[in-house]
Scaffold this active site. Sequence first.
Site, mmCIF file in Angstrom:
data_model
loop_
_atom_site.group_PDB
_atom_site.id
_atom_site.type_symbol
_atom_site.label_atom_id
_atom_site.label_comp_id
_atom_site.label_asym_id
_atom_site.label_seq_id
_atom_site.Cartn_x
_atom_site.Cartn_y
_atom_site.Cartn_z
ATOM 1 N N HIS A 81 33.231 34.982 42.732
ATOM 2 C CA HIS A 81 33.842 35.569 43.930
ATOM 3 C C HIS A 81 32.807 35.788 45.044
ATOM 4 O O HIS A 81 31.592 35.791 44.799
ATOM 5 C CB HIS A 81 34.495 36.910 43.584
ATOM 6 C CG HIS A 81 33.526 37.944 43.090
ATOM 7 N ND1 HIS A 81 32.727 38.696 43.930
ATOM 8 C CD2 HIS A 81 33.217 38.342 41.844
ATOM 9 C CE1 HIS A 81 31.970 39.506 43.227
ATOM 10 N NE2 HIS A 81 32.241 39.317 41.941
ATOM 11 N N GLU A 141 35.997 40.135 34.773
ATOM 12 C CA GLU A 141 34.592 40.425 34.480
ATOM 13 C C GLU A 141 34.481 41.205 33.171
ATOM 14 O O GLU A 141 35.443 41.856 32.718
ATOM 15 C CB GLU A 141 33.969 41.229 35.642
ATOM 16 C CG GLU A 141 32.502 41.619 35.464
ATOM 17 C CD GLU A 141 31.552 40.432 35.336
ATOM 18 O OE1 GLU A 141 31.673 39.690 34.337
ATOM 19 O OE2 GLU A 141 30.672 40.264 36.192
#
Length: 208
Positions: free
Chosen positions: A10, A83
């Site tokens: 990201h 994550e």
Amino acid sequence: MKKTFYFIRHGQTDLNLKGIVQGRGVDSPLNDNGFKQAQAFYDAYKDIPFDKIYTSTLLRTHQTVSPFLKDGVPMEQLMGLDEISWGIYEGQEQTEDILSGFDKVVTSWRNNDLDLAIENGESPNALVFRQKEAVDYMLEQQEEETILVCMHGRAMRIMLCHLTDVPVCKMDDFPHTNTALYKLEYENNSFSIVDYFNTKHLEGLLNE
């Protein structure tokens, strides 16, 4: 069956800049530079005929791929792409105590203690389990040949290990930065990296 996967991390967030621990439980947005990185990636890869975009369930990955969504590329979020959970460290500043704790855990991971997790957090082996579920799901979609996957730094390092038969304890051998690209091809039941840590689209941009 052959598929091509574009794996990116990201874009930048303010917590990246401030050194705040972001794991699965911290849902922070991109900052201005993160949006610039996302746009730069889009500008470089907008002509790739992506059949599908897969992201984590976290806002920072959704915002990173948003320019492609405006072009009508379908997106699906998978928890397996989230994550790793950093447990009690999430949302905390990286003080000396936390950095020391991180160092001990990461050193243990390098020594192949992959069931170790920070308190209330997630071990690499636990992450691999949910990542493999996500990968199996993506591979089952036979009509999707060119796929963009937007995920997270530590998770991507671990993903690249088990996809390419590298021991997970060597996860730190894979460099990453915001919106850096790893392009992989899947054929004959195996993955191979055909573009390694490509950051050309970031030239001229501030990056973290």
